[in-house]
Design an enzyme around this catalytic site. Structure first.
Site, PDB file in Angstrom:
ATOM      1  N   PRO A  88       0.816  -1.219   0.000  1.00  0.00           N
ATOM      2  CA  PRO A  88       0.000   0.000   0.000  1.00  0.00           C
ATOM      3  C   PRO A  88       0.847   1.266   0.000  1.00  0.00           C
ATOM      4  O   PRO A  88       0.350   2.352  -0.291  1.00  0.00           O
ATOM      5  CB  PRO A  88      -0.813  -0.097   1.296  1.00  0.00           C
ATOM      6  CG  PRO A  88      -0.727  -1.523   1.724  1.00  0.00           C
ATOM      7  CD  PRO A  88       0.548  -2.072   1.161  1.00  0.00           C
ATOM      8  N   GLU A 115       3.021  -8.153   8.649  1.00  0.00           N
ATOM      9  CA  GLU A 115       3.224  -6.701   8.710  1.00  0.00           C
ATOM     10  C   GLU A 115       4.188  -6.211   7.628  1.00  0.00           C
ATOM     11  O   GLU A 115       4.674  -5.087   7.677  1.00  0.00           O
ATOM     12  CB  GLU A 115       3.747  -6.285  10.086  1.00  0.00           C
ATOM     13  CG  GLU A 115       2.925  -6.792  11.265  1.00  0.00           C
ATOM     14  CD  GLU A 115       1.440  -6.467  11.134  1.00  0.00           C
ATOM     15  OE1 GLU A 115       1.121  -5.310  10.811  1.00  0.00           O
ATOM     16  OE2 GLU A 115       0.615  -7.376  11.336  1.00  0.00           O
ATOM     17  N   ARG A 153      -2.496  -7.780 -20.661  1.00  0.00           N
ATOM     18  CA  ARG A 153      -3.433  -7.297 -21.679  1.00  0.00           C
ATOM     19  C   ARG A 153      -2.754  -6.430 -22.733  1.00  0.00           C
ATOM     20  O   ARG A 153      -3.263  -6.288 -23.839  1.00  0.00           O
ATOM     21  CB  ARG A 153      -4.551  -6.464 -21.042  1.00  0.00           C
ATOM     22  CG  ARG A 153      -5.474  -7.235 -20.173  1.00  0.00           C
ATOM     23  CD  ARG A 153      -6.524  -6.341 -19.534  1.00  0.00           C
ATOM     24  NE  ARG A 153      -7.605  -6.005 -20.448  1.00  0.00           N
ATOM     25  CZ  ARG A 153      -7.767  -4.863 -21.090  1.00  0.00           C
ATOM     26  NH1 ARG A 153      -6.908  -3.879 -20.916  1.00  0.00           N
ATOM     27  NH2 ARG A 153      -8.773  -4.670 -21.891  1.00  0.00           N
ATOM     28  N   ASP A 168      -8.919   0.787 -25.015  1.00  0.00           N
ATOM     29  CA  ASP A 168      -9.786   0.858 -23.849  1.00  0.00           C
ATOM     30  C   ASP A 168      -9.775   2.248 -23.249  1.00  0.00           C
ATOM     31  O   ASP A 168      -8.846   3.011 -23.416  1.00  0.00           O
ATOM     32  CB  ASP A 168      -9.434  -0.227 -22.839  1.00  0.00           C
ATOM     33  CG  ASP A 168      -9.833  -1.584 -23.384  1.00  0.00           C
ATOM     34  OD1 ASP A 168     -10.826  -1.635 -24.129  1.00  0.00           O
ATOM     35  OD2 ASP A 168      -9.143  -2.565 -23.100  1.00  0.00           O
TER      36      ASP A 168
HETATM   37  N1  4GX Z   1      -1.418  -2.879  -3.050  1.00  0.00           N
HETATM   38  N2  4GX Z   1      -0.878  -5.569   0.743  1.00  0.00           N
HETATM   39  C1  4GX Z   1       1.482  -6.088   1.263  1.00  0.00           C
HETATM   40  C2  4GX Z   1       2.164  -6.677   3.523  1.00  0.00           C
HETATM   41  C3  4GX Z   1       2.610  -5.350   4.031  1.00  0.00           C
HETATM   42  C4  4GX Z   1       2.119  -4.820   5.216  1.00  0.00           C
HETATM   43  C5  4GX Z   1       2.574  -3.600   5.645  1.00  0.00           C
HETATM   44  C6  4GX Z   1       3.962  -3.487   3.751  1.00  0.00           C
HETATM   45  C7  4GX Z   1       3.505  -2.940   4.922  1.00  0.00           C
HETATM   46  C8  4GX Z   1      -1.336  -4.118  -1.242  1.00  0.00           C
HETATM   47  C9  4GX Z   1      -2.010  -3.050  -1.893  1.00  0.00           C
HETATM   48  C10 4GX Z   1      -1.662  -4.641   0.089  1.00  0.00           C
HETATM   49  C11 4GX Z   1      -1.267  -6.050   2.058  1.00  0.00           C
HETATM   50  C12 4GX Z   1       0.356  -6.183   0.240  1.00  0.00           C
HETATM   51  C13 4GX Z   1      -0.126  -5.950   3.046  1.00  0.00           C
HETATM   52  N3  4GX Z   1       3.533  -4.664   3.310  1.00  0.00           N
HETATM   53  N4  4GX Z   1      -0.368  -4.493  -2.050  1.00  0.00           N
HETATM   54  N5  4GX Z   1       1.075  -6.632   2.544  1.00  0.00           N
HETATM   55  N6  4GX Z   1      -3.058  -2.352  -1.430  1.00  0.00           N
HETATM   56  O1  4GX Z   1      -2.662  -4.248   0.636  1.00  0.00           O
HETATM   57  O2  4GX Z   1      -0.405  -3.735  -3.149  1.00  0.00           O
END
Ligand code: 4GX
Length: 254
Positions: A88, A115, A153, A168
């Site tokens: 994220p 985490e 794609r 698209d």
């Molecule tokens: N877009 N996730 C990564 C583990 C995590 C936790 C805390 C870093 C810090 C996500 C998203 C996503 C869930 C992947 C937590 N990494 N990945 N994961 N939104 O939510 O790509």
């Protein structure tokens, strides 16, 4: 194009990659996808891949050594690759990012759980961090699937021969017009007459207007960035008797 996925849950990829368009792309050899189980690179007896965070706090952090060994193993087979961590905290994944990634011959996607990964993984092994959206998943696996799907794609031959991902909507920054198929009347709701008229220029005009309407209502941010013709602007004026929406950016831009 080749994708290697580093994950603790390789089974999550089996069925999504067997079905439909991606399944066919793999069969045709247009994309190659391999999953690598990070746990196979843990050397200790219990194959531990996570540990408690330094400094305390809840949850577990993925350890650096198994991930490092997994990356090094992939690298020993294929020295040039672009290494992506799904998180994220990464840059937002968009149509343009997906298209840019098609220039890479070999992507390695690291899927984090718990985490997240030890910070040194990012510093030492990651070229780019990407987020698929502002929400928190239980792990990076679904994000990796989203990325693979959207990137694939764009590759020649993945969509049918007469279709291109470029056509698209996002390429012209407008949402797409509504689509209908039979029956003509469902539950009292009829298909717009113009679509049955056989008048192709009238149909094109209707579709453009509906695309503009939809974009103005749902995504005015996209409309402000779109390149609009004089005719588009006339259509928009027709859509709004009330000019307040037009003031938000459109006027300034064009
Ligand atoms: N877009 N996730 C990564 C583990 C995590 C936790 C805390 C870093 C810090 C996500 C998203 C996503 C869930 C992947 C937590 N990494 N990945 N994961 N939104 O939510 O790509």
């Amino acid at each position: 194009m080749r994708f290697d996925i580093l994950t603790l849950f390789p089974e999550m990829f089996s069925s999504p990659l067997q079905e439909s368009i991606l399944g066919k792309a793999i069969e045709k050899g247009l994309i190659q996808i391999r999953t690598i189980n990070i746990r196979d690179f843990a050397l200790d007896k219990h194959q531990v891949v996570d540990d408690t965070p330094y400094g305390g706090g809840q949850g577990m952090v993925m350890k650096v050594e198994p991930i490092a060994r997994a990356f090094e193993w992939v690298k020993s087979q294929s020295p040039s690759s672009w290494r992506v961590y799904l998180t994220p905290q990464g840059k937002p994944f968009t149509h343009d990012v997906a298209r840019r990634l098609t220039s890479k011959q070999h992507l390695i996607l690291l899927c984090g759980r718990y985490e997240g990964v030890d910070e040194r993984v990012r510093e030492l092994f990651i070229d780019e961090e990407i987020s698929i959206g502002d929400y928190v998943l239980t792990g990076g696996e679904l994000a990796a699937l989203v990325l693979i799907d959207a990137v694939s794609r764009f590759l020649p031959g993945v969509l049918g021969s007469d279709r291109s991902a470029e056509e698209d909507s996002f390429i012209n920054s407008l949402l797409e017009y509504p689509q209908y198929t039979r029956p003509f009347n469902f539950s009292g709701k009829e298909v717009p007459e113009v679509l049955l008229s056989g008048n192709h220029s009238a149909i094109s005009l209707w579709r453009r207007k509906e695309a503009l309407r939809r974009t103005a209502m749902r995504r005015p941010d996209l409309l402000a960035k779109a390149s609009l013709s004089e005719e588009d602007k006339k259509l928009l004026e027709g859509i709004f008797q009330n000019e307040t929406l037009l003031e938000s950016g459109l006027r300034n831009k064009n």
